[in-house]
Design an enzyme around this catalytic site. Structure first.
Site, PDB file in Angstrom:
ATOM      1  N   PRO A   7       0.817  -1.214   0.000  1.00 21.83           N
ATOM      2  CA  PRO A   7       0.000   0.000   0.000  1.00 21.83           C
ATOM      3  C   PRO A   7       0.851   1.263   0.000  1.00 21.83           C
ATOM      4  O   PRO A   7       1.226   1.781   1.036  1.00 21.83           O
ATOM      5  CB  PRO A   7      -0.854  -0.122   1.259  1.00 21.83           C
ATOM      6  CG  PRO A   7      -0.766  -1.532   1.661  1.00 21.83           C
ATOM      7  CD  PRO A   7       0.611  -1.952   1.237  1.00 21.83           C
ATOM      8  N   GLU A   8       1.185   1.693  -1.201  1.00 22.31           N
ATOM      9  CA  GLU A   8       1.819   2.988  -1.391  1.00 22.31           C
ATOM     10  C   GLU A   8       0.754   3.858  -2.065  1.00 22.31           C
ATOM     11  O   GLU A   8      -0.401   3.451  -2.168  1.00 22.31           O
ATOM     12  CB  GLU A   8       3.068   2.843  -2.262  1.00 22.31           C
ATOM     13  CG  GLU A   8       4.060   1.835  -1.666  1.00 22.31           C
ATOM     14  CD  GLU A   8       5.290   1.613  -2.517  1.00 22.31           C
ATOM     15  OE1 GLU A   8       5.698   2.536  -3.223  1.00 22.31           O
ATOM     16  OE2 GLU A   8       5.838   0.510  -2.481  1.00 22.31           O
ATOM     17  N   LYS A  23      -0.503   8.164   2.134  1.00 25.29           N
ATOM     18  CA  LYS A  23      -0.958   6.774   2.135  1.00 25.29           C
ATOM     19  C   LYS A  23      -2.121   6.578   3.114  1.00 25.29           C
ATOM     20  O   LYS A  23      -2.455   5.451   3.476  1.00 25.29           O
ATOM     21  CB  LYS A  23       0.207   5.843   2.494  1.00 25.29           C
ATOM     22  CG  LYS A  23       1.375   5.942   1.514  1.00 25.29           C
ATOM     23  CD  LYS A  23       2.608   5.190   1.996  1.00 25.29           C
ATOM     24  CE  LYS A  23       3.829   5.567   1.151  1.00 25.29           C
ATOM     25  NZ  LYS A  23       5.087   5.042   1.743  1.00 25.29           N
ATOM     26  N   ARG A  76      16.208  -0.387   3.633  1.00 28.73           N
ATOM     27  CA  ARG A  76      15.189  -1.061   2.836  1.00 28.73           C
ATOM     28  C   ARG A  76      15.822  -1.864   1.720  1.00 28.73           C
ATOM     29  O   ARG A  76      16.842  -1.470   1.162  1.00 28.73           O
ATOM     30  CB  ARG A  76      14.237  -0.020   2.196  1.00 28.73           C
ATOM     31  CG  ARG A  76      13.778   1.068   3.130  1.00 28.73           C
ATOM     32  CD  ARG A  76      12.908   0.537   4.238  1.00 28.73           C
ATOM     33  NE  ARG A  76      11.745  -0.124   3.719  1.00 28.73           N
ATOM     34  CZ  ARG A  76      10.630   0.486   3.338  1.00 28.73           C
ATOM     35  NH1 ARG A  76      10.527   1.784   3.452  1.00 28.73           N
ATOM     36  NH2 ARG A  76       9.619  -0.201   2.875  1.00 28.73           N
TER      37      ARG A  76
END
Length: 290
Positions: free
Chosen positions: A2-3, A58, A278
DNA sequence: CACTTGACCTGTCCGC
DNA sequence: TGCGGACAGGTCAAGT
């Protein structure tokens, strides 16, 4: 998953499916998922109707006729799935759906609507949340108030982007575009994709980028997210839209989740490194560290 | 100030 | 087949 493009896809689906309906009941099996007191829910959620659904960064904002709003964040594994009263799962269900039957073991919140349809907030890892507050308090909310400008806003031009980036000359470009207080909406997938498109290394610091490169990064970032919205977002593991269906962007991805596969520009194998804590996908030939 | 690490949770995948 | 460890889209707080 979910971006920005995924959240936008959910919001568009919900807008079509739930606006005008009123809320009959709300149940929750995990206190952290629904951050609101029972009395607030009873007084300002139940019995009110859904007036608007919109996105900020978001975050998902559902405005109610009571003057309150539900503010939600899907974090890593959240889903907001609408199920019509007459929905039948199993035989005949679209085979691109990841949701077979609801509620399931990941369902944290169930919202019953007045036409017997339901909205489910599912979340495997329980990082996601929904808060309830008066609409006029949204602007001072601890999450919303820290967000930078919308990455896809028509008002957010290349000069705004460049100026914002140049405020942090010593930060690396990937960490910077992931920082929601500087720019709202970009996450790990679209950071890697837009940085690859710009042919720069993700650890390049802002001051090392030319004005042309920053301009290209702006254009590529917006282009890749707009394309993804058109394709219904990215489903890597468990993202689904408001109707429980997968997104298609990753079929067209250039680097994300393509370790070992050929770079679409130079055929060199894509590699995965670590940047800003990341997982980061790059072409080791196209994206050199100067 | 910039960067890293760990927390928050659960599931999955990979190597032994 | 079983088991331990690494890792996963996002934020947030704390430490270097």
């Amino acid at each position: 998953m979910p971006e920005l493009p995924e959240v936008e896809t959910v919001v568009r689906g919900l807008s079509r499916l739930i606006i005008g309906k009123s809320i009959k009941s709300v149940s929750c099996d995990n206190a952290k998922s629904l951050q609101a007191s029972r009395s607030t829910i009873d007084s300002f959620v139940i019995g009110s109707s859904i007036v608007a659904v919109r996105r900020r960064g978001k975050g998902i904002i559902v405005e109610l006729s009571s003057g309150y709003a539900m503010l939600g964040h899907l974090k890593m594994t959240g889903q907001m799935v609408y199920v019509a009263a007459d929905a039948r799962f199993g035989a005949g269900h679209p085979n691109d759906s990841l949701v077979e039957d609801l509620p399931n073991s990941t369902t944290r919140i169930t919202i019953d609507l007045d036409d017997a349809s339901r909205l489910y907030f599912n979340d495997v890892r329980k990082f996601g949340w929904i808060k309830v507050m008066p609409i006029h308090e949204l602007e001072t909310d601890s999450f919303l108030s820290k967000l930078g400008p919308e990455a896809l806003s028509l008002d957010f031009g290349v000069d705004d982007f460049t100026k914002r980036m140049l405020r942090y000359p010593n930060r690396n470009i990937k960490a910077l575009i992931l920082d929601q207080s500087i720019l709202a909406g970009v996450g790990n997938i679209y950071a890697d994709e837009s940085i690859w498109m710009t042919s720069v290394h993700p650890t390049r610091v802002v001051s090392s980028l030319s004005k042309t490169e920053l301009g290209e990064l702006y254009t590529n970032m917006r282009s890749v997210m707009n394309i993804s919205i058109d394709l219904g977002g990215s489903t890597n593991k468990n993202y689904v839209n408001a109707e429980g269906k997968r997104g298609n962007y990753l079929n067209f991805a250039n680097v994300y989740a393509r370790v070992g596969q050929p770079c679409k520009r130079c055929m060199t194998a894509i590699v995965k490194i670590r940047v800003a804590g990341r997982g980061t996908h790059i072409c080791p030939i196209c994206q050199v560290l100067v």
